[in-house]
Design an enzyme around this catalytic site. Structure first.
Site, PDB file in Angstrom:
ATOM      1  N   ASN A  11       0.873  -1.180   0.000  1.00 27.54           N
ATOM      2  CA  ASN A  11       0.000   0.000   0.000  1.00 27.54           C
ATOM      3  C   ASN A  11       0.906   1.224   0.000  1.00 27.54           C
ATOM      4  O   ASN A  11       1.515   1.549   1.019  1.00 27.54           O
ATOM      5  CB  ASN A  11      -0.890  -0.047   1.253  1.00 27.54           C
ATOM      6  CG  ASN A  11      -1.678   1.235   1.442  1.00 27.54           C
ATOM      7  OD1 ASN A  11      -1.778   2.065   0.544  1.00 27.54           O
ATOM      8  ND2 ASN A  11      -2.238   1.398   2.641  1.00 27.54           N
ATOM      9  N   LYS A  13       0.097   4.290  -0.278  1.00 25.37           N
ATOM     10  CA  LYS A  13      -0.523   5.495   0.297  1.00 25.37           C
ATOM     11  C   LYS A  13      -0.269   6.692  -0.638  1.00 25.37           C
ATOM     12  O   LYS A  13      -0.278   6.507  -1.854  1.00 25.37           O
ATOM     13  CB  LYS A  13       0.000   5.727   1.721  1.00 25.37           C
ATOM     14  CG  LYS A  13      -0.129   4.452   2.572  1.00 25.37           C
ATOM     15  CD  LYS A  13       0.151   4.652   4.036  1.00 25.37           C
ATOM     16  CE  LYS A  13      -0.055   3.329   4.774  1.00 25.37           C
ATOM     17  NZ  LYS A  13       0.146   3.441   6.209  1.00 25.37           N
ATOM     18  N   HIS A  97      -9.372   1.481   5.251  1.00 24.93           N
ATOM     19  CA  HIS A  97      -8.081   1.649   5.919  1.00 24.93           C
ATOM     20  C   HIS A  97      -8.231   2.627   7.084  1.00 24.93           C
ATOM     21  O   HIS A  97      -9.004   3.586   7.004  1.00 24.93           O
ATOM     22  CB  HIS A  97      -7.045   2.162   4.916  1.00 24.93           C
ATOM     23  CG  HIS A  97      -5.658   2.123   5.460  1.00 24.93           C
ATOM     24  ND1 HIS A  97      -5.185   3.078   6.326  1.00 24.93           N
ATOM     25  CD2 HIS A  97      -4.668   1.210   5.314  1.00 24.93           C
ATOM     26  CE1 HIS A  97      -3.941   2.764   6.675  1.00 24.93           C
ATOM     27  NE2 HIS A  97      -3.608   1.633   6.074  1.00 24.93           N
ATOM     28  N   GLU A  99      -6.498   5.006   8.093  1.00 27.52           N
ATOM     29  CA  GLU A  99      -6.247   6.420   7.758  1.00 27.52           C
ATOM     30  C   GLU A  99      -7.488   7.044   7.131  1.00 27.52           C
ATOM     31  O   GLU A  99      -7.782   8.217   7.341  1.00 27.52           O
ATOM     32  CB  GLU A  99      -5.020   6.538   6.835  1.00 27.52           C
ATOM     33  CG  GLU A  99      -3.739   6.285   7.621  1.00 27.52           C
ATOM     34  CD  GLU A  99      -2.611   5.684   6.821  1.00 27.52           C
ATOM     35  OE1 GLU A  99      -2.645   5.710   5.577  1.00 27.52           O
ATOM     36  OE2 GLU A  99      -1.674   5.139   7.457  1.00 27.52           O
ATOM     37  N   GLU A 169      -5.287  -4.772  10.903  1.00 31.30           N
ATOM     38  CA  GLU A 169      -4.256  -3.747  11.048  1.00 31.30           C
ATOM     39  C   GLU A 169      -4.467  -3.000  12.359  1.00 31.30           C
ATOM     40  O   GLU A 169      -5.228  -2.020  12.398  1.00 31.30           O
ATOM     41  CB  GLU A 169      -4.332  -2.757   9.885  1.00 31.30           C
ATOM     42  CG  GLU A 169      -4.082  -3.393   8.534  1.00 31.30           C
ATOM     43  CD  GLU A 169      -3.459  -2.393   7.569  1.00 31.30           C
ATOM     44  OE1 GLU A 169      -2.417  -2.718   7.005  1.00 31.30           O
ATOM     45  OE2 GLU A 169      -4.003  -1.287   7.421  1.00 31.30           O
ATOM     46  N   GLY A 175       2.794   2.322  10.795  1.00 34.10           N
ATOM     47  CA  GLY A 175       3.755   3.409  10.616  1.00 34.10           C
ATOM     48  C   GLY A 175       4.523   3.764  11.881  1.00 34.10           C
ATOM     49  O   GLY A 175       5.177   4.797  11.941  1.00 34.10           O
ATOM     50  N   SER A 215       3.600  -2.125  10.344  1.00 31.94           N
ATOM     51  CA  SER A 215       5.054  -2.234  10.503  1.00 31.94           C
ATOM     52  C   SER A 215       5.608  -3.604  10.090  1.00 31.94           C
ATOM     53  O   SER A 215       6.521  -4.118  10.747  1.00 31.94           O
ATOM     54  CB  SER A 215       5.480  -1.869  11.925  1.00 31.94           C
ATOM     55  OG  SER A 215       5.137  -0.521  12.207  1.00 31.94           O
TER      56      SER A 215
HETATM   57  P1  PGA Z   1       3.031   0.337   7.648  1.00 38.24           P
HETATM   58  O1  PGA Z   1       1.542   0.575   7.080  1.00 38.24           O
HETATM   59  O2  PGA Z   1       3.531  -0.942   7.038  1.00 38.24           O
HETATM   60  O3  PGA Z   1       3.815   1.545   7.157  1.00 38.24           O
HETATM   61  O4  PGA Z   1       2.932   0.253   9.128  1.00 38.24           O
HETATM   62  C1  PGA Z   1       0.655  -0.504   6.953  1.00 38.24           C
HETATM   63  C2  PGA Z   1      -0.657  -0.025   6.379  1.00 38.24           C
HETATM   64  O5  PGA Z   1      -1.114   1.071   6.731  1.00 38.24           O
HETATM   65  O6  PGA Z   1      -1.280  -0.745   5.556  1.00 38.24           O
END
Ligand code: PGA
Length: 264
Positions: A11, A13, A97, A99, A169, A175, A215
């Site tokens: 992903n 983003k 997601h 976010e 998640e 992140g 992560s």
């Molecule tokens: P990350 O993000 O691997 O940077 O923690 C995962 C995600 O939001 O799908």
């Protein structure tokens, strides 16, 4: 029932222009060309979809979008429909997601509408669920996951299991560099799979792939994938570099099915 095939999705983003995305694909494909027993997915931002589709042509790597609206067309400024995404070459769509829930008002109800629309367009939704840190601390992890699952997938428990992907998640792991432990991931995945069996059927639950996200790095992929109910990874930061994402894909061997919540 077939074994659940590992699925590793990157992903991106809000990263990478079309040129940067196409350059990634040129460097990435040779690194993963031998790995044919797993599904590999890239999710660029909307403007890069067509460039990535062109760069992926002839490869086994599939294209995903990061969101979709639930209507097919109309006066919905700024939105993109599943039909448009299918025409741009997408096979998957990430939905719900954290976010989008946090910054853009996504709710279980909007997720429900989007999941139904994406399935109706013949695309595969990757539906994200996960608890926030304070919810975990209050002991609410399972009730949050249960609500997100029940309300977000309300219309979709009769879908073909192979056409639906879930992603667990935990928001506190996204992140932050703080990956869930393999045991924490397995516990949440087993909970989700048991609920899928109750809300759908045991066969449905046994066929739905549940990815872990938060992560994921080359160093922790194998341990997470070793868990019986972890069927793949949704990778943010570590999917932005071709070498690092290829190492994650390489490490994502199918886990042992022994001890899975629902036997395939
Ligand atoms: P990350 O993000 O691997 O940077 O923690 C995962 C995600 O939001 O799908």
């Amino acid at each position: 029932m077939e074994k659940r095939r590992p699925l590793i999705a990157g992903n991106w983003k809000m990263h990478k222009t079309s040129a940067e995305a196409a350059d990634f694909v040129r460097r990435f494909l040779p690194l993963v060309s031998g790995l044919r027993d797993r599904d590999i997915v890239l999710a660029p931002a909307f403007p890069a979809l067509e460039a990535v589709a062109a760069a992926l042509a002839g490869s086994a790597v599939a294209l995903a979008a990061q969101d979709a609206f639930w209507e097919t067309e109309g006066a919905f400024t700024g939105e993109v429909s599943p039909r448009m995404l299918a025409a741009a070459g997408c096979r998957y769509v990430i939905l719900g997601h954290s976010e989008r829930r946090q910054f853009f008002g996504e709710t279980d109800e909007t997720v429900r509408r989007k999941v139904a629309a994406v399935l109706a367009a013949g695309l595969i939704p990757i539906v994200c669920v996960g608890e926030r840190e304070e919810e975990r601390e209050r002991g609410q992890t399972f009730s949050i996951l249960d609500k997100q699952l029940r309300d977000g997938l309300k219309d979709s428990f009769t879908a073909d299991a192979g056409r639906l992907v879930l992603a667990y998640e935990p928001v506190w792991a996204i992140g932050t560099g703080r990956t869930a432990t393999a045991a924490q991931a397995q516990e949440a995945h087993a909970f989700l799979r048991n609920r899928l069996a109750e809300l759908g059927t045991p066969a449905f639950a046994a066929g739905v792939r549940i990815l872990y996200g938060g992560s994921v790095k080359p160093e922790n992929t194998a341990e997470l994938m070793g868990m019986p109910d972890v069927d793949g990874a949704l990778v943010g930061g570590a999917s932005l570099q071709a070498e690092s994402f290829a190492r994650i894909v390489a490490a994502a061997q199918p886990g042992p099915r022994k001890g899975t919540a629902i036997e395939p």
